[in-house]
Scaffold this active site. Structure first.
Site, PDB file in Angstrom:
ATOM      1  N   GLU A  70       0.842  -1.197   0.000  1.00  0.00           N
ATOM      2  CA  GLU A  70       0.000   0.000   0.000  1.00  0.00           C
ATOM      3  C   GLU A  70       0.879   1.250   0.000  1.00  0.00           C
ATOM      4  OE1 GLU A  70      -3.354  -0.190   0.059  1.00  0.00           O
ATOM      5  OE2 GLU A  70      -3.244  -2.373   0.106  1.00  0.00           O
ATOM      6  N   LYS A  82      -2.919 -12.258  10.603  1.00  0.00           N
ATOM      7  CA  LYS A  82      -3.140 -13.574   9.999  1.00  0.00           C
ATOM      8  C   LYS A  82      -2.870 -14.686  11.018  1.00  0.00           C
ATOM      9  CE  LYS A  82      -2.259 -12.017   5.283  1.00  0.00           C
ATOM     10  NZ  LYS A  82      -1.185 -11.673   4.320  1.00  0.00           N
ATOM     11  N   GLY A 141      -2.758 -11.011  -5.261  1.00  0.00           N
ATOM     12  CA  GLY A 141      -3.052 -11.019  -6.696  1.00  0.00           C
ATOM     13  C   GLY A 141      -4.538 -10.903  -6.924  1.00  0.00           C
TER      14      GLY A 141
END
Lengths: 344, 344
Positions: A212, A227, A324
């Site tokens: 980002e 995560k 992706g």
């Protein structure tokens, strides 16, 4: 043929990836799974919102958005609906929640997900914030309403990591999960090993769309830590807070450090792990040096890799894309197919 | 609680691995899946055969076999039944076919599987021969009778390779499958890279139980080739014959070859692949040189690794144990759990 009507909340990389798959593979999916997925609503913050109970052509959505950077240039009977209106008044069977992730509050996504579940809509999300913060509550709410909450895309993009862990390895007894969980930092470390400076490697990562504009969540390890929280919740069955994860970023790593490791045949990798012991659960993410022959040492670029340490099978590792556009769109598709499987 | 009665045809490594899991994890499996698996028959070629419609204690089977090298030293109401009698007259719900693999004829396993399916028994097998030779026929027969044919253990032991490919990645469009498919040859090549000779590395592999007394199937590539045939059938949907697989073994590889590769930073690996093009399917297994940074280069010992090359996700790789007693027993368990899932 069963038809599922989708409302997309957000039309960034993931939403466009899903639309691309439905445009190019929609017929194959229908033939193979007997399921048709029809986008009836697209809701964005600053690029317009459209709703057509009959559904839109995904190719037309993509073309209009690419040309005008708006979604409401597509002809639609209803324009400008806000998210609550979509959740309460549209005919969508599935709310596909793809807003950008806020790791501290989980909002506005968490509120959208709660409202959608209360309206008996299935929810698919790739949003880490609400899942890390509220998974036990949200999954209980979904179970209570008899709908599904799909979260495959929250970790490792379209690589079916969570499904492998939850469906195929859970009975093998997972005690620890470890790996390379953030594609941006792995890309930066890979390029630094090729001789780039931290700054130019970061710039490259941003140009390629991995990082980002504000890269803090990646380079300081927040993204990997969140995560680990999700993995702990979903695979180890242990609730964990972000504050319980030992966390160190890659910003202090210099080219000199990289070269020093290379001289003794080692590479720097940002490795996260979460482990359950009989007494407690521990988690950590930080850059460490690995021997070049270590399985994680050859995981390069934006690729992710996760090892499940199990009682019955020993180590089982899965390596694949962690991000992706089409890849993460595939994560959403795999949850949509799971909804179809459960409905049959 | 649903109960499944199992007849084990064969009680070698896999059968004992399954019995070990049921002895140690039976309660956990019952709690987690609501399913109880009860071994009612064990049939071996030269170590006796027993049948008890009420089931045996798996711990007692293991203890008796370890102590006496026979299975009929366990008290049982019926002793000496042959395989047809078990298939036709026992009360088994599932025939677990674990006889040793004949890659040329697939017998006697193929005949047992056909008979069991005709008797409306589910079949779980880890036997590569019949699956490589007759999968389309056998799976059609299972579908026709409404029973399941579980084959997860035929490739890569308990690592859930086939299930990942068939259930989680099929819609991603698999065009090629490649990897290290034989643990014995990978163990030998790993030890040769450590400086051992071919002969002493082979001897070690035999002592560790990886290689058979007659190692031809492993070292000449037949075992890997037959796995490629299975992968082609199950994941690419293309029937392939053993004779269509280009095959070269590792016997001609000398320590000099290994050292020569190491000098330029490369390693020898026995790599198999099968690929579908619009016109045809091609397959090959042979030793090749890989750069040390190649993901397969760090897959060492008896570990296997397989990469799925997909249209939507790019490369997804799974790494895990390719053999082992409990590990392959877990493959059988995963098929048994799948039967339970489909029965619910």
């Amino acid at each position: 043929m069963r038809t599922y009507r989708l409302a997309l909340i957000g039309f960034g990389n993931v939403g466009q990836g899903l639309a691309t798959i439905l445009r190019d593979q929609g017929q194959m999916i229908a033939d193979k799974h007997g399921a048709e997925y029809r986008i009836v609503a697209v809701n964005t913050g600053r690029h317009g919102s459209i709703y057509n109970p009959e559904g839109f052509d995904p190719g037309m959505l993509l073309a209009a958005y690419e040309e005008t950077q708006r979604i409401d240039t597509v002809p639609a009977p209803n324009i400008g609906w806000d998210v609550p209106q979509v959740i309460y008044e549209s005919n969508a069977d599935v709310i596909v929640e793809l807003t950008s992730s806020d790791l501290l509050s989980g909002e506005p996504a968490a509120g959208y997900i709660r409202a959608a579940l209360r309206q008996d809509r299935h929810v698919v999300t790739t949003n880490k914030g609400p899942i890390a913060l509220f998974y036990p509550e949200l999954s209980a709410a979904a179970a209570e309403r008899g709908v599904m909450l799909g979260v495959e895309g929250t970790v490792m993009g379209g690589t079916p990591l969570l499904r492998v862990g939850r469906e195929l390895l859970t009975t093998a007894g997972i005690s620890r999960v470890q790996g390379i969980l953030n594609g941006t930092t792995n890309y930066i470390l890979t390029r630094m090993a090729d001789g780039e400076s931290y700054k130019s490697a970061l710039k490259e990562a941003q140009e390629k769309g991995y990082a980002e504009a504000n890269p803090i969540a990646d380079v300081d390890g927040y993204d990997a830590a969140v995560k680990l929280v999700i993995l702990s919740n979903l695979l180890l069955g242990v609730p964990l807070q972000m504050s319980n994860v030992e966390r160190e970023g890659i910003r202090d790593l210099s080219s000199k450090d990289i070269v020093r490791a290379q001289k003794v045949g080692e590479v720097w990798k940002m490795v996260g792990w979460v482990e359950r012991t009989p007494e407690m659960v521990r988690a950590s993410v930080k850059p460490i040096r690995l021997p070049a022959a270590h399985p994680l040492a050859s995981v390069n670029g934006a690729t992710n890799a996760v090892t499940f340490v199990t009682k019955l099978l020993g180590d089982v590792t899965i390596v694949g894309p962690g991000a992706g556009r089409v890849e993460t769109g595939y994560a959403v598709l795999s949850d949509l197919l799971e909804i179809n499987r459960r409905m049959i």
